[in-house]
Structures are given as C-alpha cells and as structure tokens.
Design a protein around this motif. Structure first.
Motif, mmCIF file in Angstrom:
data_model
loop_
_atom_site.group_PDB
_atom_site.id
_atom_site.type_symbol
_atom_site.label_atom_id
_atom_site.label_comp_id
_atom_site.label_asym_id
_atom_site.label_seq_id
_atom_site.Cartn_x
_atom_site.Cartn_y
_atom_site.Cartn_z
ATOM 1 N N LEU A 5 0.880 -1.162 0.000
ATOM 2 C CA LEU A 5 0.000 0.000 0.000
ATOM 3 C C LEU A 5 0.924 1.221 0.000
ATOM 4 C CD1 LEU A 5 -3.010 0.306 2.354
ATOM 5 C CD2 LEU A 5 -1.314 2.121 2.372
ATOM 6 N N THR A 6 0.571 2.240 -0.763
ATOM 7 C CA THR A 6 1.436 3.416 -0.853
ATOM 8 C C THR A 6 0.884 4.533 0.024
ATOM 9 O OG1 THR A 6 2.008 2.767 -3.106
ATOM 10 C CG2 THR A 6 2.593 5.010 -2.446
ATOM 11 N N PHE A 7 1.734 5.067 0.881
ATOM 12 C CA PHE A 7 1.356 6.161 1.783
ATOM 13 C C PHE A 7 1.183 7.475 1.032
ATOM 14 C CE2 PHE A 7 3.674 4.368 5.793
ATOM 15 C CZ PHE A 7 2.603 3.517 6.015
ATOM 16 N N ASN A 8 0.634 8.462 1.737
ATOM 17 C CA ASN A 8 0.475 9.808 1.167
ATOM 18 C C ASN A 8 1.825 10.482 0.904
ATOM 19 O OD1 ASN A 8 1.258 10.527 3.788
ATOM 20 N ND2 ASN A 8 -0.837 10.986 4.450
ATOM 21 N N ASN A 9 2.927 9.883 1.401
ATOM 22 C CA ASN A 9 4.261 10.459 1.139
ATOM 23 C C ASN A 9 5.064 9.597 0.161
ATOM 24 O OD1 ASN A 9 4.991 8.216 2.575
ATOM 25 N ND2 ASN A 9 5.735 9.311 4.370
ATOM 26 N N GLY A 10 4.411 8.590 -0.413
ATOM 27 C CA GLY A 10 5.070 7.744 -1.402
ATOM 28 C C GLY A 10 5.729 6.490 -0.842
ATOM 29 N N GLN A 11 5.882 6.418 0.493
ATOM 30 C CA GLN A 11 6.498 5.228 1.093
ATOM 31 C C GLN A 11 5.562 4.021 0.941
ATOM 32 O OE1 GLN A 11 7.210 5.401 5.319
ATOM 33 N NE2 GLN A 11 8.787 3.828 5.249
ATOM 34 N N LYS A 12 6.148 2.854 0.732
ATOM 35 C CA LYS A 12 5.336 1.651 0.522
ATOM 36 C C LYS A 12 5.360 0.747 1.749
ATOM 37 C CE LYS A 12 5.810 1.306 -4.518
ATOM 38 N NZ LYS A 12 4.416 1.386 -4.937
ATOM 39 N N MET A 13 4.184 0.308 2.167
ATOM 40 C CA MET A 13 4.077 -0.593 3.326
ATOM 41 C C MET A 13 3.512 -1.937 2.862
ATOM 42 S SD MET A 13 2.104 -0.070 6.959
ATOM 43 C CE MET A 13 0.469 0.323 6.381
ATOM 44 N N PRO A 14 4.178 -3.048 3.196
ATOM 45 C CA PRO A 14 3.627 -4.360 2.840
ATOM 46 C C PRO A 14 2.229 -4.547 3.439
ATOM 47 C CG PRO A 14 5.907 -4.584 3.565
ATOM 48 C CD PRO A 14 5.489 -3.167 3.869
ATOM 49 N N LEU A 15 1.294 -5.057 2.635
ATOM 50 C CA LEU A 15 -0.109 -5.169 3.053
ATOM 51 C C LEU A 15 -0.321 -6.107 4.240
ATOM 52 C CD1 LEU A 15 -1.789 -5.336 -0.469
ATOM 53 C CD2 LEU A 15 -1.990 -3.482 1.210
ATOM 54 N N ILE A 16 0.562 -7.095 4.359
ATOM 55 C CA ILE A 16 0.470 -7.992 5.515
ATOM 56 C C ILE A 16 1.756 -7.861 6.330
ATOM 57 C CG2 ILE A 16 0.374 -10.395 6.295
ATOM 58 C CD1 ILE A 16 -2.290 -9.648 5.158
ATOM 59 N N GLY A 17 1.564 -7.562 7.602
ATOM 60 C CA GLY A 17 2.695 -7.524 8.522
ATOM 61 C C GLY A 17 2.467 -8.555 9.607
ATOM 62 N N VAL A 18 3.505 -8.812 10.382
ATOM 63 C CA VAL A 18 3.313 -9.754 11.483
ATOM 64 C C VAL A 18 3.125 -8.973 12.780
ATOM 65 C CG1 VAL A 18 5.820 -10.151 11.779
ATOM 66 C CG2 VAL A 18 4.182 -11.799 12.698
ATOM 67 N N ALA A 35 8.942 -15.822 10.818
ATOM 68 C CA ALA A 35 8.219 -14.843 9.996
ATOM 69 C C ALA A 35 9.110 -14.354 8.860
ATOM 70 C CB ALA A 35 7.755 -13.678 10.859
ATOM 71 N N LEU A 36 10.364 -14.046 9.184
ATOM 72 C CA LEU A 36 11.285 -13.573 8.140
ATOM 73 C C LEU A 36 11.534 -14.688 7.124
ATOM 74 C CD1 LEU A 36 13.725 -11.509 10.394
ATOM 75 C CD2 LEU A 36 12.266 -10.561 8.591
ATOM 76 N N GLU A 37 11.686 -15.921 7.610
ATOM 77 C CA GLU A 37 11.852 -17.068 6.701
ATOM 78 C C GLU A 37 10.647 -17.201 5.775
ATOM 79 O OE1 GLU A 37 14.359 -18.887 6.039
ATOM 80 O OE2 GLU A 37 15.681 -18.770 7.800
ATOM 81 N N ALA A 38 9.455 -16.989 6.343
ATOM 82 C CA ALA A 38 8.226 -17.123 5.550
ATOM 83 C C ALA A 38 8.082 -15.987 4.534
ATOM 84 C CB ALA A 38 7.017 -17.162 6.479
ATOM 85 N N GLY A 39 8.866 -14.924 4.707
ATOM 86 C CA GLY A 39 8.812 -13.830 3.731
ATOM 87 C C GLY A 39 8.223 -12.535 4.261
ATOM 88 N N TYR A 40 7.850 -12.502 5.527
ATOM 89 C CA TYR A 40 7.367 -11.236 6.109
ATOM 90 C C TYR A 40 8.509 -10.229 6.113
ATOM 91 C CZ TYR A 40 3.193 -13.449 8.166
ATOM 92 O OH TYR A 40 2.010 -14.104 8.370
ATOM 93 N N ASN A 272 3.120 -19.336 15.350
ATOM 94 C CA ASN A 272 3.185 -20.680 14.803
ATOM 95 C C ASN A 272 3.648 -20.629 13.349
ATOM 96 O OD1 ASN A 272 1.631 -22.676 13.001
ATOM 97 N ND2 ASN A 272 1.618 -23.669 14.995
ATOM 98 N N PRO A 273 4.758 -21.306 12.999
ATOM 99 C CA PRO A 273 5.310 -21.186 11.648
ATOM 100 C C PRO A 273 4.302 -21.496 10.534
ATOM 101 C CG PRO A 273 6.876 -22.279 13.073
ATOM 102 C CD PRO A 273 5.623 -22.117 13.877
ATOM 103 N N ALA A 274 3.507 -22.528 10.718
ATOM 104 C CA ALA A 274 2.544 -22.891 9.666
ATOM 105 C C ALA A 274 1.491 -21.800 9.500
ATOM 106 C CB ALA A 274 1.877 -24.228 9.995
ATOM 107 N N ARG A 275 1.020 -21.266 10.627
ATOM 108 C CA ARG A 275 -0.002 -20.210 10.529
ATOM 109 C C ARG A 275 0.596 -18.904 10.019
ATOM 110 N NH1 ARG A 275 -2.015 -23.216 14.912
ATOM 111 N NH2 ARG A 275 -1.033 -21.958 16.539
ATOM 112 N N LEU A 276 1.856 -18.639 10.379
ATOM 113 C CA LEU A 276 2.543 -17.450 9.841
ATOM 114 C C LEU A 276 2.558 -17.517 8.314
ATOM 115 C CD1 LEU A 276 5.610 -17.070 12.232
ATOM 116 C CD2 LEU A 276 3.975 -15.258 11.706
ATOM 117 N N LYS A 277 2.929 -18.677 7.793
ATOM 118 C CA LYS A 277 2.984 -18.905 6.340
ATOM 119 C C LYS A 277 1.616 -18.707 5.720
ATOM 120 C CE LYS A 277 6.536 -21.897 4.559
ATOM 121 N NZ LYS A 277 7.156 -23.072 5.090
ATOM 122 N N GLN A 278 0.640 -19.333 6.351
ATOM 123 C CA GLN A 278 -0.732 -19.273 5.846
ATOM 124 C C GLN A 278 -1.216 -17.825 5.750
ATOM 125 O OE1 GLN A 278 -4.816 -20.069 7.881
ATOM 126 N NE2 GLN A 278 -3.608 -21.951 8.047
#
Ligand code: A2P
Length: 327
Positions: A5-18, A35-40, A272-278
């Motif tokens: 999602l792009t902020f009003n200042n142009g910075q981009k935030m990932p739509l899903i965070g942990v 979480a980092l392994e899963a790609g967060y 939980n790693p599986a739920r983080l991935k999901q």
C-alpha cells in the motif's frame, strides 16, 4: 496482485505484517525468525509489548548475515501511552531504536490518543475508583510537532497514529505540517468502524487493521487479569467458512483477504510457523464484490481489544474509545 500500500508520502508498506503483541519472550525470537523465513518484511511492535529487544536481536542477525537489507524491512513501533507527551517523543523513539538495534523505523505511531499517568515506581496511577488515571493535559497537536521532528531527523520515515477516532484524526489533519500516514485500529468483520475507515481513506490516511482475526488470545490474557468476556470466533462464522471453502482457503485467509480487498493493511499475530505462512499466503486469490459485500454485512460493533484488561481493573465506561479523552 500488489503486495504493498502506498502512503500519502510515497512510502510503501507491505499489506500484511506480522503482529507481535501477546507473544511471550521465549516465543518471539523463534517467531520473528520464522516470519522472516516465511517472507514477512513488515513487523509491528511497540514498547508496550515488551519484545523490542528480542526482535532487535533477530533483525541484527538477519542484517549482519546479509539475509535481508534494511531497506527491504518495514518496521513499525509506537510511542507508549505513558510517554504520550511532547518532551518524551524523541527520547522514547531513541530507546526503541536502541532496543531494535536500528537507526530508523519505517513508521512511528502514537499508540493511543490518551496518556496514562504512572507512579514513581512505574506502576499505573489509579483514581479514587481504582481506575487508570488519564492525563487531562494531553494535546495531540503538541505531541505531533515532536513526531514531525523525528521525520526531519531521519529517526522515522513516516509517522502516524493508532486507536484514533475520526474526530481525533480530523483535528490532527487540521493542525499538522506532515499529515499522518497511517491510523492503526482494531478492525475485522465484527468491528468495521466504516465511518472512521472511510474518512481515513478519503483523507489519504492509510489504515492498518489490528486484531484482524479477532485476537482469540485475548481471552486467556483477560482471564489472567480476572476478566471473563465471551469473545466471538471470527474463523467460525458460517459466511466466512463458506467463502473459504469456495476458494480452497482457510477462514483466516478470507478474513485477511477481505481487509486487503477493502483497501487496508492487516497485521495478524501468530507465533506458529505454519499459521505465519498461511497468513502471508493471501495473494493468489481475491474475493468477489458479492463476497466482500457479504462480509461487510457482518458488522456487529464488537470490540475484542478494549484497554481495561491490561491493568487488571474492571472495565470503566469512561475508558472506552467512544468517551476517551480528546482535546
Ligand atoms: P497463534 O499465535 O498460536 O497462531 P489477531 O492477529 O487477530 O490478534 O489474532 C491472533 C490469534 O489468532 C492468535 O491467538 C493466533 O494464535 C491465532 N491465529 C493466527 N493466525 C491464525 C490462523 N491462520 N488460523 C487460526 N488461528 C490463527
């Protein structure tokens, strides 16, 4: 589809965070690693959660090993309710940055619109009724001036608020140099706050949904504080399950996709790693307009995350979002 999602200042935030609230100390390092392994790349924390040092240790390992670059991360932390005063803004973010072992955060939020008073020993001050004492001198515009300086000093890329009502956001918009980039609020199918969400969207203030899965863990937390509340299980709602089955996805994934499809970000918490991935695996499907509408119709105005539970006193009607102190 787009994962940012792009902020009003142009910075981009990932739509899903942990989300990291209610993760124990032992759990959190393993969970952030998973979480980092899963790609967060978007991590939401706060001093109030007590886990910034643990998160900092994991981030340092990943950054030192070159497994991730700082600019790929999106780290959010918050100005705690006990520090919600202009002169405390800079020292408080500096403490967070030291704990997180970072030079800057991507987004710094005022955690709550109110300020809590504490005693010299750090315990919360309570009033004659035994309820948390709120500082009546809280002035959002004054605190915001100091928040803006953090951007100028490079300590925060963006600044925003959390748990702010429509009126509180509106007042800040009329009293700022740098517009708030984000308002982080409780948001899920049973607490949609359409008025607030639509206002923020119209004003280009992005919205992050916390407790997007209904924060089931709060029941145990409440019980520890002697509060028993019957919390709904959002993943057990027939409409949610039906839509999940139609897409071959889990109810949790449908709840998260609905948030994305309605233009918001979500920060589901899991250790939980599986739920983080999901929870991150929500970019290969999209809800139909009809499905979105079906979920929009579920609103019940049920807040699962009210503040009274974290200090163990009875819930106070004046201490709700509706009536919270505003200036
Ligand atoms: P856990 O950490 O064991 O996965 P919220 O983000 O709304 O606060 O919800 C977090 C709660 O939901 C936690 O109790 C978490 O437990 C649980 N949870 C997180 N992801 C899922 C999922 N995909 N399916 C079921 N429960 C989940």
């Amino acid at each position: 589809g787009d994962k940012y999602l792009t902020f009003n200042n142009g910075q981009k935030m990932p739509l899903i965070g942990v989300g990291t609230w209610q993760a124990s100390d032992e759990e959190i390092e393993t969970a952030i690693d998973a979480a980092l392994e899963a790609g967060y790349r978007h991590i939401d924390t706060a001093p109030v959660y007590g886990n910034e040092p643990a998160i900092g240790r994991v981030l340092k390992r990943w950054l030192d090993a070159g497994k991730v670059k700082r600019e790929e991360l999106f780290i959010v932390t918050k100005l705690p309710p006990i520090s919600n005063r202009p002169h405390e803004v800079e020292p408080t973010i500096k403490k967070s940055l030291a704990d997180l072992q970072l030079d800057y955060v991507d987004l710094y939020l005022i955690h709550t619109p109110f300020t809590l008073n504490i005693n010299e020993d750090g315990s919360f001050k309570v009033d004659a009724e035994g309820l948390l004492e709120v500082d009546p001198t809280t002035n959002h515009a004054a605190t915001w001036v100091e928040m803006e300086k953090l951007v100028e000093k490079g300590l925060a890329k963006s600044i925003g608020v959390s748990n702010f009502s429509k009126d509180q956001v509106a007042r800040l918009l009329n009293n700022c140099k740098i517009r708030p980039a984000n308002n982080q609020i409780e948001h899920h199918v049973y607490l949609q706050q359409r008025d607030l969400v639509d206002f923020c969207k119209a004003e280009n203030v992005s919205v992050t949904a916390y407790s997007p899965l209904g924060s089931k863990g709060i029941a145990a937390f409440n019980a520890g504080a002697g509060i028993v509340r019957d919390l709904p299980d959002l993943m057990d709602i027939p409409e949610v399950k039906e839509i999940a089955a139609a897409h071959g996805k889990s109810p949790a994934q449908v709840l998260l996709r609905w948030i994305i499809d309605t233009g918001l970000c979500a920060i589901p918490k899991s250790t939980n790693p599986a739920r983080l991935k999901q929870n991150l695996d929500v970019f290969d499907f999209k809800l139909s307009d009809e499905e979105v509408a079906k979920l929009l119709a579920l609103d019940k105005n049920i807040r699962v995350c009210d503040f009274a539970f974290f200090h163990g006193v009875e819930r106070h009607p004046e201490f709700t979002f509706k009536n919270q102190y505003t200036k």
